[in-house]
Design a protein around this motif. Structure first.
Motif, PDB file in Angstrom:
ATOM      1  N   UNK A   1       1.030  -1.017   0.094  1.00  0.00           N
ATOM      2  CA  UNK A   1       0.076   0.262   0.181  1.00  0.00           C
ATOM      3  C   UNK A   1       0.544   1.056  -0.717  1.00  0.00           C
ATOM      4  N   UNK A   2       1.504   1.058  -0.345  1.00  0.00           N
ATOM      5  CA  UNK A   2       2.686   2.015  -0.441  1.00  0.00           C
ATOM      6  C   UNK A   2       2.576   3.451  -1.746  1.00  0.00           C
ATOM      7  N   UNK A   3       2.970   4.702  -0.796  1.00  0.00           N
ATOM      8  CA  UNK A   3       2.526   5.422  -2.008  1.00  0.00           C
ATOM      9  C   UNK A   3       4.018   5.352  -3.063  1.00  0.00           C
ATOM     10  N   UNK A   4       4.667   5.154  -2.960  1.00  0.00           N
ATOM     11  CA  UNK A   4       5.761   5.067  -4.239  1.00  0.00           C
ATOM     12  C   UNK A   4       5.288   4.559  -5.373  1.00  0.00           C
ATOM     13  N   UNK A   5       5.204   5.378  -6.777  1.00  0.00           N
ATOM     14  CA  UNK A   5       5.293   4.550  -7.541  1.00  0.00           C
ATOM     15  C   UNK A   5       5.981   3.424  -7.892  1.00  0.00           C
ATOM     16  N   UNK A   6       4.928   2.434  -9.083  1.00  0.00           N
ATOM     17  CA  UNK A   6       5.808   0.703  -9.331  1.00  0.00           C
ATOM     18  C   UNK A   6       6.917   1.567 -10.472  1.00  0.00           C
ATOM     19  N   UNK A   7       7.122   2.361 -10.533  1.00  0.00           N
ATOM     20  CA  UNK A   7       8.229   2.211 -11.488  1.00  0.00           C
ATOM     21  C   UNK A   7       8.554   3.873 -11.982  1.00  0.00           C
ATOM     22  N   UNK A   8       9.901   4.608 -12.393  1.00  0.00           N
ATOM     23  CA  UNK A   8       9.918   5.922 -12.678  1.00  0.00           C
ATOM     24  C   UNK A   8      11.360   5.522 -12.849  1.00  0.00           C
ATOM     25  N   UNK A   9      12.100   6.634 -13.426  1.00  0.00           N
ATOM     26  CA  UNK A   9      12.888   6.847 -13.848  1.00  0.00           C
ATOM     27  C   UNK A   9      13.395   8.472 -14.427  1.00  0.00           C
ATOM     28  N   UNK A  10      14.901   8.831 -14.479  1.00  0.00           N
ATOM     29  CA  UNK A  10      15.290   9.669 -14.419  1.00  0.00           C
ATOM     30  C   UNK A  10      15.574   9.457 -16.314  1.00  0.00           C
ATOM     31  N   UNK A  11      14.584  10.038 -16.442  1.00  0.00           N
ATOM     32  CA  UNK A  11      15.337  10.579 -18.201  1.00  0.00           C
ATOM     33  C   UNK A  11      16.533  11.245 -19.104  1.00  0.00           C
ATOM     34  N   UNK A  12      16.715  12.451 -18.030  1.00  0.00           N
ATOM     35  CA  UNK A  12      17.774  13.174 -18.534  1.00  0.00           C
ATOM     36  C   UNK A  12      18.967  12.543 -18.170  1.00  0.00           C
ATOM     37  N   UNK A  13      19.334  11.593 -17.466  1.00  0.00           N
ATOM     38  CA  UNK A  13      20.047  11.338 -16.849  1.00  0.00           C
ATOM     39  C   UNK A  13      20.951   9.917 -17.672  1.00  0.00           C
ATOM     40  N   UNK A  14      19.813   9.267 -18.052  1.00  0.00           N
ATOM     41  CA  UNK A  14      19.740   8.751 -19.239  1.00  0.00           C
ATOM     42  C   UNK A  14      20.330   9.048 -20.626  1.00  0.00           C
ATOM     43  N   UNK A  15      19.149  10.418 -21.183  1.00  0.00           N
ATOM     44  CA  UNK A  15      19.680  11.085 -21.887  1.00  0.00           C
ATOM     45  C   UNK A  15      21.205  11.766 -22.270  1.00  0.00           C
ATOM     46  N   UNK A  16      21.232  11.834 -20.748  1.00  0.00           N
ATOM     47  CA  UNK A  16      23.164  12.396 -21.052  1.00  0.00           C
ATOM     48  C   UNK A  16      24.317  10.868 -21.341  1.00  0.00           C
ATOM     49  N   UNK A  17      23.736  10.274 -20.671  1.00  0.00           N
ATOM     50  CA  UNK A  17      24.821   9.516 -20.261  1.00  0.00           C
ATOM     51  C   UNK A  17      24.665   7.704 -21.176  1.00  0.00           C
ATOM     52  N   UNK A  18      23.524   7.298 -21.519  1.00  0.00           N
ATOM     53  CA  UNK A  18      23.683   6.248 -21.728  1.00  0.00           C
ATOM     54  C   UNK A  18      24.543   6.268 -23.199  1.00  0.00           C
ATOM     55  N   UNK A  19      24.499   7.856 -24.169  1.00  0.00           N
ATOM     56  CA  UNK A  19      25.011   8.134 -25.485  1.00  0.00           C
ATOM     57  C   UNK A  19      27.011   7.340 -25.263  1.00  0.00           C
ATOM     58  N   UNK A  20      27.199   8.464 -23.747  1.00  0.00           N
ATOM     59  CA  UNK A  20      28.895   8.323 -23.872  1.00  0.00           C
ATOM     60  C   UNK A  20      29.036   6.370 -22.994  1.00  0.00           C
ATOM     61  N   UNK A  21      28.074   5.429 -22.510  1.00  0.00           N
ATOM     62  CA  UNK A  21      28.033   4.158 -22.214  1.00  0.00           C
ATOM     63  C   UNK A  21      28.712   3.566 -22.934  1.00  0.00           C
ATOM     64  N   UNK A  22      27.708   3.736 -24.338  1.00  0.00           N
ATOM     65  CA  UNK A  22      27.777   3.186 -25.492  1.00  0.00           C
ATOM     66  C   UNK A  22      28.345   2.944 -26.283  1.00  0.00           C
ATOM     67  N   UNK A  23      29.028   4.591 -26.121  1.00  0.00           N
ATOM     68  CA  UNK A  23      30.449   5.097 -27.223  1.00  0.00           C
ATOM     69  C   UNK A  23      31.399   3.919 -25.936  1.00  0.00           C
ATOM     70  N   UNK A  24      31.686   4.092 -24.420  1.00  0.00           N
ATOM     71  CA  UNK A  24      32.634   3.404 -24.363  1.00  0.00           C
ATOM     72  C   UNK A  24      32.847   2.233 -24.707  1.00  0.00           C
ATOM     73  N   UNK A  25      31.566   1.052 -24.635  1.00  0.00           N
ATOM     74  CA  UNK A  25      31.576  -0.529 -25.437  1.00  0.00           C
ATOM     75  C   UNK A  25      31.564  -0.089 -26.095  1.00  0.00           C
ATOM     76  N   UNK A  26      31.336   0.703 -26.912  1.00  0.00           N
ATOM     77  CA  UNK A  26      31.951   0.304 -28.897  1.00  0.00           C
ATOM     78  C   UNK A  26      33.969   0.153 -28.742  1.00  0.00           C
TER      79      UNK A  26
END
Length: 346
Positions: free
Chosen positions: A225-250
């Motif tokens: 019965x928690x008021x916390x949402x089942x799922x949430x995300x920091x889309x701004x952090x994802x938008x900033x960090x994922x391309x950088x990490x993807x480039x590192x992987x490649x």
């Protein structure tokens, strides 16, 4: 240790129900045309598949249902029987139950028994992690053929009575970004020279001192019965960090193999959304590579995505050619990728 070449024989996938477009979502949740335009512009995903009835919220298919269908399709395409499988590995962020492990439910349905099975709890990198575990074990010489599976059923966290107009962006985005699905592949260390070779697999945790980019909660009796949402995300952090990490992987994959970007014929980029995939692909800059993408039609179905890409890749990969796949897990940040090579002459 016996070092043996591991190849991918086939991939299979499964999606629940008919595709659901953004207009249908908007009508169901009472969202206006401006909201649809926002989805088209900032997300870009055209359709997704959900393992629930959008009107009632009733579940229609489980992860085990979808994973079993995908695995059966991969086995059939590879012309490998369940009895020939020596190892099963499943990657998912959304198992059907905490126990029994979904991988063992799938194995039972496929009539697979008496072999090692593993279930990896992970976000979008889990599909690559299944390859990491399976190829490592196949290379020892103790095992010959492996079944790797990835999938997620995220829609079970949806509340179809939610007023989307009242949700903050970090919760709202989940209703349009994600879909459900499963995929599987058959890997072997037993010959099959005509099949693509898995040259290397990379998985690295990269979350030190970084806040989670995504949280998916599993409620028990004490906190349901928690008021916390089942799922949430920091889309701004994802938008900033994922391309950088993807480039590192490649770059790490290329350096490990001594490959040049111009020598890669196929690129399987991270599949967060159409818009993000376009941004990442530009950052990766593989000038001659054909992009293998599916997220516009499937939605972001997590650990299934790599298998949908591989299914498309295997249908068109020529010899000789090379492919790079990259996946980034944004919850506590895991970077992952693999490289395939098809040997032979044109």
């Amino acid at each position: 240790m016996v070092d043996r070449t591991v190849r991918i024989l086939a991939a299979g996938t499964a999606l629940p129900g008919a595709p659901i477009d953004t207009e249908t979502l908007a009508a169901r949740f009472g969202m206006d045309r401006l909201w649809q335009q926002w989805v088209d512009t900032f997300i870009g995903t055209r359709t997704r598949h959900l393992a629930l009835d959008l009107e009632t919220g009733e579940p229609r298919e489980s992860l085990a249902d979808l994973a079993t269908s995908a695995a059966a399709a991969a086995l059939a395409d590879a012309r490998v029987s369940a009895e020939e499988i020596d190892l099963v590995v499943l990657g998912t962020a959304t198992p059907d139950t905490l126990m029994p492990a979904t991988v063992n439910v799938v194995a039972d349905r496929l009539r697979i028994d008496g072999i090692p099975t593993f279930q990896l709890q992970s976000g979008c990198s889990g599909a690559v992690q299944t390859f990491d575990v399976a190829t490592s074990m196949l290379a020892t010489g103790r095992y010959r053929t492996a079944l790797v599976i990835g999938g997620d059923v995220i829609a079970k966290h949806y509340d179809v009575t939610t007023d989307l107009a009242a949700l903050p962006p970090e919760e709202l985005v989940n209703y349009v970004l994600f879909g459900d699905g499963a995929g599987a592949a058959v890997l072997t260390a037993e010959g099959h020279d005509g099949s693509p070779e898995i040259r290397t697999v990379l998985t690295r945790v990269a979350g030190l001192d970084r806040r989670p980019g995504q949280v998916l909660r599993w409620y028990g009796l004490a906190d349901r019965d928690s008021a916390r949402a089942p799922a949430d995300e920091d889309y701004k952090a994802i938008e900033e960090l994922v391309p950088q990490l993807a480039d590192e992987v490649a770059q790490e994959l290329l350096d490990d193999l001594g490959w040049e970007r111009e020598g890669v014929g196929y690129l399987l980029p991270p599949q967060l959304s159409v818009t993000m995939t376009d941004k990442i692909t530009k950052r990766l800059d593989f000038p001659l590579a054909e992009e293998i993408t599916c997220v516009g039609e499937t939605g972001n179905n997590g650990n299934a995505l790599l298998f949908f890409q591989l299914e498309r890749l295997l249908a068109r990969m020529t010899a000789p050619s090379r492919a790079i796949a990259v996946a980034i897990e944004s919850s506590k940040w895991i970077k992952a990728g693999l490289a395939l090579e098809q040997h032979g002459s044109v």
